[in-house]
Design a protein around this motif. Structure first.
Motif, short mmCIF file in Angstrom:
data_model
loop_
_atom_site.label_atom_id
_atom_site.label_comp_id
_atom_site.label_asym_id
_atom_site.label_seq_id
_atom_site.Cartn_x
_atom_site.Cartn_y
_atom_site.Cartn_z
N VAL A 3 0.84 -1.19 0.00
CA VAL A 3 0.00 0.00 0.00
C VAL A 3 0.88 1.25 0.00
O VAL A 3 1.69 1.44 0.91
N PHE A 4 0.70 2.07 -1.03
CA PHE A 4 1.40 3.34 -1.17
C PHE A 4 0.37 4.45 -1.15
O PHE A 4 -0.75 4.29 -1.62
N SER A 13 4.68 16.56 -2.01
CA SER A 13 4.00 15.27 -1.93
C SER A 13 5.04 14.16 -1.78
O SER A 13 5.88 13.97 -2.66
N LEU A 14 4.98 13.45 -0.66
CA LEU A 14 5.93 12.36 -0.40
C LEU A 14 5.27 11.02 -0.72
O LEU A 14 4.29 10.63 -0.08
N HIS A 15 5.80 10.33 -1.72
CA HIS A 15 5.32 9.00 -2.08
C HIS A 15 5.76 8.04 -0.98
O HIS A 15 6.96 7.84 -0.75
N THR A 16 4.78 7.47 -0.26
CA THR A 16 5.05 6.75 0.98
C THR A 16 4.53 5.32 0.93
O THR A 16 3.40 5.08 0.53
N LEU A 91 10.52 6.21 -4.06
CA LEU A 91 9.91 6.12 -2.74
C LEU A 91 10.57 7.16 -1.84
O LEU A 91 11.79 7.18 -1.68
N HIS A 92 9.75 8.05 -1.26
CA HIS A 92 10.28 9.12 -0.41
C HIS A 92 10.26 8.76 1.07
O HIS A 92 11.08 9.26 1.83
N ALA A 93 9.30 7.93 1.47
CA ALA A 93 9.17 7.62 2.90
C ALA A 93 8.57 6.24 3.11
O ALA A 93 7.89 5.70 2.23
#
Length: 126
Positions: A3-4, A13-16, A91-93
């Motif tokens: 799940v992102f 916006s951080l893609h997490t 992926l940022h976080a």
């Protein structure tokens, strides 16, 4: 399924990845700097296994942002990079299990979406 979702931090916006297999939360160093987060240093480093490799971490930041319009905050430890998802999105976080439990965030694995039906809006402690 994994799940992102996106967390909005200071207009970024951080893609997490929401990851029940990760106890802590992490943020890529470049993402933290672009989002204007203040980086702090621990007195002592600690070791984690992340992304198939062992890493020594010493820096962290307090992340304050919005998730689906809801205010959220958490501590994230800095890593040099977190790689990319299956669609080659950087992926940022990584939002870990401890923070998911704190905020009562669930995962709908079948649909690969967050379950925010029990999201914690008020912390009442006695």
């Amino acid at each position: 399924g994994r799940v992102f979702d996106s967390i909005q931090v200071n207009g970024v916006s951080l893609h997490t990845l929401f990851d029940t297999g990760s106890r802590r939360s992490y943020i890529a160093e470049l993402a933290a700097r672009i989002a204007g987060l203040e980086v702090r240093t621990l007195r002592a480093s600690f070791q984690v296994g992340l992304g198939g490799e062992r890493r020594s971490l010493r820096e962290y930041c307090h992340v304050e942002g919005r998730l689906h319009g809801l205010d959220i905050d958490f501590v994230a430890y800095l890593v040099d990079s977190l790689g990319a998802d299956e669609r080659a999105n950087i992926l940022h976080a990584v939002f870990g299990a401890n923070d998911m439990q704190l905020w009562s965030i669930g995962l709908d694995i079948e649909r690969e979406v967050l379950d925010l039906s029990h999201f914690t809006r008020d912390f009442i402690e006695f």
